[in-house]
Write an enzyme that holds these catalytic residues in place. Sequence first.
Site, mmCIF file in Angstrom:
data_model
loop_
_atom_site.group_PDB
_atom_site.id
_atom_site.type_symbol
_atom_site.label_atom_id
_atom_site.label_comp_id
_atom_site.label_asym_id
_atom_site.label_seq_id
_atom_site.Cartn_x
_atom_site.Cartn_y
_atom_site.Cartn_z
ATOM 1 N N SER A 205 0.842 -1.187 0.000
ATOM 2 C CA SER A 205 0.000 0.000 0.000
ATOM 3 C C SER A 205 0.886 1.250 0.000
ATOM 4 O O SER A 205 1.678 1.420 -0.925
ATOM 5 C CB SER A 205 -0.960 -0.034 1.187
ATOM 6 O OG SER A 205 -1.969 0.936 1.055
ATOM 7 N N GLU A 326 -9.097 -5.506 -4.913
ATOM 8 C CA GLU A 326 -8.721 -4.287 -4.179
ATOM 9 C C GLU A 326 -9.867 -3.279 -4.148
ATOM 10 O O GLU A 326 -10.029 -2.525 -3.186
ATOM 11 C CB GLU A 326 -7.510 -3.620 -4.853
ATOM 12 C CG GLU A 326 -6.312 -4.509 -5.069
ATOM 13 C CD GLU A 326 -5.215 -4.300 -4.051
ATOM 14 O OE1 GLU A 326 -5.499 -3.754 -2.966
ATOM 15 O OE2 GLU A 326 -4.086 -4.709 -4.334
ATOM 16 N N HIS A 421 -7.748 -5.465 -0.327
ATOM 17 C CA HIS A 421 -6.510 -4.738 -0.098
ATOM 18 C C HIS A 421 -5.905 -5.143 1.242
ATOM 19 O O HIS A 421 -6.597 -5.184 2.263
ATOM 20 C CB HIS A 421 -6.796 -3.233 -0.102
ATOM 21 C CG HIS A 421 -5.593 -2.366 -0.003
ATOM 22 N ND1 HIS A 421 -4.647 -2.299 -0.996
ATOM 23 C CD2 HIS A 421 -5.175 -1.501 0.973
ATOM 24 C CE1 HIS A 421 -3.710 -1.434 -0.650
ATOM 25 N NE2 HIS A 421 -4.001 -0.939 0.544
#
Length: 794
Positions: A205, A326, A421
């Site tokens: 991330s 995601e 995610h």
Amino acid sequence: MKKTFLFCITLLIALACSAQPKATGLVKVTGGTIQGIVEGDMSIFKGIPFAAPPVGELRWKAPQPVIPWEGVRKADKFGPSPISGMGAQRDASEDCLYLNVWTPAQSPKDKLPVMVWIYGGGFSMGTSSFYDGAPIAREGVVLVTINYRVGKLGFFAHPALSAENSEHVSGNYGILDQIAALKWVRDNIATFGGDPSKVTIFGESAGGISVSMLCASPLAKGLFRGAISQSGSSFGPIRQKSYPGENMKSLAQSEKEGTEFGESKGATTAAALRALKPEELSRQMVVTGGAWPIVDGYVIPDDQYKMYEKGNYNDVALLIGDNSDEGDSFGFSEDPTQHIASVRERYEDYADKLLAAYPLEDGKVGKSARDLCRDAAFGWGTWSWGRLQNQRGNQPVYMYYFDQDPMYREGDRRYGHRSPHGQDVDFIFQSVRPGNNPTDLALAKYILKYWTNFAKYCNPNGKKVDSELPVWPLFKNDNSQVMVLTGEGPHPAPVASEKAMWVLDEYFSWRRTQEPITGVIITGQNNHNWPVSHQAIKMTLENSGLFRLDVAVSPSQGKDMSDFSVDFTKYGLVVLDYNGDNWSAAMNTAFDDYVRGGGGVVVYHAADNAFTDWKEYNEMIALGGWGGRNETSGPYFYWKDGALQEDHSPGTGGSHGSRHEYVLDCRSASHPITEGLPAQWKHASDELYDRMRGPGGIKDLLYTAFSSPSQRGSGRDEPLVFTVEYGKGRVFHIMLGHCGNSLDDNPAMQCAGFQTLLLRGAEWCATGKVSQPVPKDFPTTDRVSLRPNYRPGQ
């Protein structure tokens, strides 16, 4: 640095038999001596300072050298976490620049590969203390986790902070922390049995985005040889309004937002800002948005996509990828009407194409529609990163697609959805627990092997064929295979949604043409009416929507020029409306560096009369006049017999007759600036510069005009509009546009031909392209066309 044994084998065996962690031997690092602990087969050192505490006067400054300590410093617990941009948390402190090391090495001579983990958290939260590096280190690598500043303490730009900085920038302190930690690793990791020449950085991330930025930053060059990015890249364009995948802002824009924030707190100086309490900097208190790195021209020199296009990046081995669902994690609407409305708001002209490429399923927002969010934020950037590196680099690219079914229970909103995610982080750190999917542990072992193989050999397959490890193919532009990481068995497959991502690629290319180009007009001294001319230039360029311009006004003629300075690194365009006293030597050098390095410059009218004795400037502008120019300045240039002629006869440089209307002749119809424009057109009443001389170096002669003897002219076709190539820079020189008495009484600058060329030339200087159509109000051979409002014609 003196090599120090971490521990002896005998001590290791004894400690491994103990249930309690024991102290290691003493280790000397930058700053002093530390003592960690041993847990089983692992030596662990926690809370090692890699920079001075960034507190007090060091808040919002680049990390400073470690403050040495006396005696032995215990390294048996994590240092404080950074203060989160999301609010209060335990163990948080501004004094947060610490790192941690797990090593299985028996001796400094082991020279094991090194992996450096950079945490995620949206650049607003996160800490290294969340992660246990032992499971990764047991695979034969030295594992390092680092802290960096987050939130407004890590990413905050303000003019007062830029002014006190030697590079005249502010904002990217968290990235500078990461670079400082990598330099510490370079200087110290050999003591822990690591090889500083075999460093791989990895993160997820915001950590993966950081990895991407470090691959582009010249300040990180040589600090690592491999990079693993999990759900993170930074290849979107600079935008005023942020969206996932389009988060980057310019320094000027960020300074403006920082000023607004400071004013909301009653803090307008650097000292007042540093006096604010940390809790006043949490995201809940911010009125201008959260924290994110910026394109500052120094740490992050430019739009990263453009940097990779030019080959300006750190060419290292890549292992990059994202997760299959995601888009499930970023607040998409399950209501079809709202989903379509949000797509139209963000993607504007490309909304319909993208809705078709990522369609609804039976009128519902299913995975295909969610994948637009996934690919805009992660997939397209990762895919573009790999493609760009393959085009310009020499190091290998391996790409993955993490698709492990979480097996959400029936009745859960996410039932049937795939990998969200962040799901992958537990798999690399071996912290997954038996859950709904019985294949989780098997996949975690595959990933650990692939990741550590990559750290050891820059190849996830390892040094030789492993029959128990499915072969991971290289990612190639003509064979875009990725490794699908799934518990049923990793296997190669084509890039997910690649056909749709080509549409997204078109969108991002278009979007780059929509964001204003940041530029500066330098004015304040010339022998014309500069208070009017710079306003007319600014209005013409900004009214097009293509530009956002600052104005740098010099001191009055004859006044002290020593403090007059422009930070050219902030700008994609410089417009010169200046003909006066010499700049300082430092400013001359900075401008020369800017143009040579690829900067765009518009030389407008009287600016071609400036700086007679500045050799480099005269090479940039090719031709100049007045200011004592003569045959020593270079020959005259004029058009004759279908070619540009040189005339070395003596005489002064620069003259013009009376102001009058005259016709310009195009000499390069295929150039982006002139393409589609008439071969001849009539210009409004203006001076016609003639008898200009200089070193030449005209790259593309665009327009000439006949200087009639009846107007006291030279009787020759004079070059009035042309381009010059200087280093990597693009220069557009336009001698038209003598300024009138006021904005209303200003025919030469109100001329639609002048304004069109100024706009097209400025865009070409900044981007190398021209996106503007030919306006309907462009002058004809026998008709002058004026724009009193300085707005583009239709």
